[in-house]
Design a protein around this motif. Structure first.
Motif, PDB file in Angstrom:
ATOM      1  N   ASP A   1     -12.622  -9.674  -6.327  1.00 18.02           N
ATOM      2  CA  ASP A   1     -11.991  -8.350  -6.396  1.00 18.02           C
ATOM      3  C   ASP A   1     -12.663  -7.589  -7.537  1.00 18.02           C
ATOM      4  O   ASP A   1     -12.426  -7.883  -8.709  1.00 18.02           O
ATOM      5  CB  ASP A   1     -10.486  -8.490  -6.657  1.00 18.02           C
ATOM      6  CG  ASP A   1      -9.789  -7.150  -6.747  1.00 18.02           C
ATOM      7  OD1 ASP A   1     -10.482  -6.107  -6.667  1.00 18.02           O
ATOM      8  OD2 ASP A   1      -8.557  -7.124  -6.923  1.00 18.02           O
TER       9      ASP A   1
ATOM     10  N   HIS B   1      -9.176 -13.690  -6.778  1.00 21.26           N
ATOM     11  CA  HIS B   1      -7.840 -14.053  -6.315  1.00 21.26           C
ATOM     12  C   HIS B   1      -7.954 -15.323  -5.482  1.00 21.26           C
ATOM     13  O   HIS B   1      -8.920 -15.497  -4.744  1.00 21.26           O
ATOM     14  CB  HIS B   1      -7.235 -12.942  -5.459  1.00 21.26           C
ATOM     15  CG  HIS B   1      -7.056 -11.658  -6.192  1.00 21.26           C
ATOM     16  ND1 HIS B   1      -6.215 -11.533  -7.277  1.00 21.26           N
ATOM     17  CD2 HIS B   1      -7.625 -10.446  -6.022  1.00 21.26           C
ATOM     18  CE1 HIS B   1      -6.272 -10.299  -7.738  1.00 21.26           C
ATOM     19  NE2 HIS B   1      -7.134  -9.605  -6.990  1.00 21.26           N
TER      20      HIS B   1
ATOM     21  N   SER C   1     -12.316  -4.461  -8.293  1.00 13.75           N
ATOM     22  CA  SER C   1     -11.644  -3.226  -8.715  1.00 13.75           C
ATOM     23  C   SER C   1     -11.392  -3.144 -10.237  1.00 13.75           C
ATOM     24  O   SER C   1     -11.433  -2.034 -10.789  1.00 13.75           O
ATOM     25  CB  SER C   1     -10.344  -3.029  -7.931  1.00 13.75           C
ATOM     26  OG  SER C   1      -9.460  -4.094  -8.132  1.00 13.75           O
TER      27      SER C   1
END
Lengths: 129, 98
Positions: B78, B65, B80
């Protein structure tokens, strides 16, 4: 033999730049003479008062603004200064409220950090090991 | 259609995996710092333009990001989206030694 006697940074405000480069970074004023609408304003390192002068040059040319903004957005420093110990200098300057876009980072033969000169430039400080 | 195509494409490239390594090492870097780390620590001679394009692919996959802070742009990792890999192919818990 040719040699470098002056190099420059484009600053958005000469008085503000003089304050930052002397009071925060630790340079001393060398030359300050009127030059048209601006000043021929240079600073030097106290360690080398007869050495290379840094000209705090007004950035009024219309191309200078977009150029500086593009460099700053990508974190690219305009020039580099040597310091004895980058880690200690980062701590000292942070104590004076100076902002860094890159903390002291070990790149093998050199440790560098990148700070905001508040006049529209990023500046790299470096210590060769 | 494979919904994870962007993810697998993103991590299928060695330079992009190295970029993720460096952002994991220190999160929130400018393009300049990332390029410096790739060059000096990994000997990768990618141009700034190339690194910028790699970051765009990682961003497309949700692995990176970007954050504007004042006039600077920082990149953050990130991880995830990687969870979908183990959700799809479960990793069995290792049996304790008897």
């Amino acid at each position: 033999m040719i040699r470098i006697n002056v190099t420059s940074v484009f600053v958005d405000d000469q008085a503000k730049a003089l304050a930052f480069y002397t009071e925060k970074l630790g340079f001393t004023k060398k030359t300050d003479v009127p030059a048209g609408e601006a000043r021929w304003l240079t600073v030097v390192s106290p360690a080398d008062p007869d050495g290379v002068e840094l000209l705090l040059e007004p950035d009024g040319h219309p191309a200078a603004g977009p150029f500086k903004e593009a460099l700053v957005a990508d974190g690219i420093p305009f020039t580099q200064f040597a310091v004895d110990d980058v880690h200690a200098e980062v701590e000292r300057l942070k104590g004076l409220g100076v902002q860094f876009t890159q903390d002291a980072t070990d790149f093998g033969p050199v440790v560098t950090a990148v700070l905001d000169d508040t006049c529209g430039n990023l500046i790299q400080i470096a210590t060769m090991k | 259609m494979d919904a994870d195509a962007d993810l697998y494409k993103a991590i299928g490239d060695a330079t992009r995996r190295t970029i993720l390594d460096e952002l994991t090492d220190r999160d929130g870097q400018t393009l300049f710092e990332l390029c410096g780390r790739l060059t000096v620590k990994h000997g990768l001679a990618s141009s700034r333009q190339a690194v910028s394009q790699h970051l765009a692919v990682l961003e497309q996959a949700g692995l990176v990001h970007t954050r504007r802070q004042g006039r600077y742009k920082f990149h953050h990792v990130d991880t995830s989206p990687l969870r979908s890999i183990v959700d799809r192919w479960h990793i069995d818990r290792e049996e304790p030694n008897p």
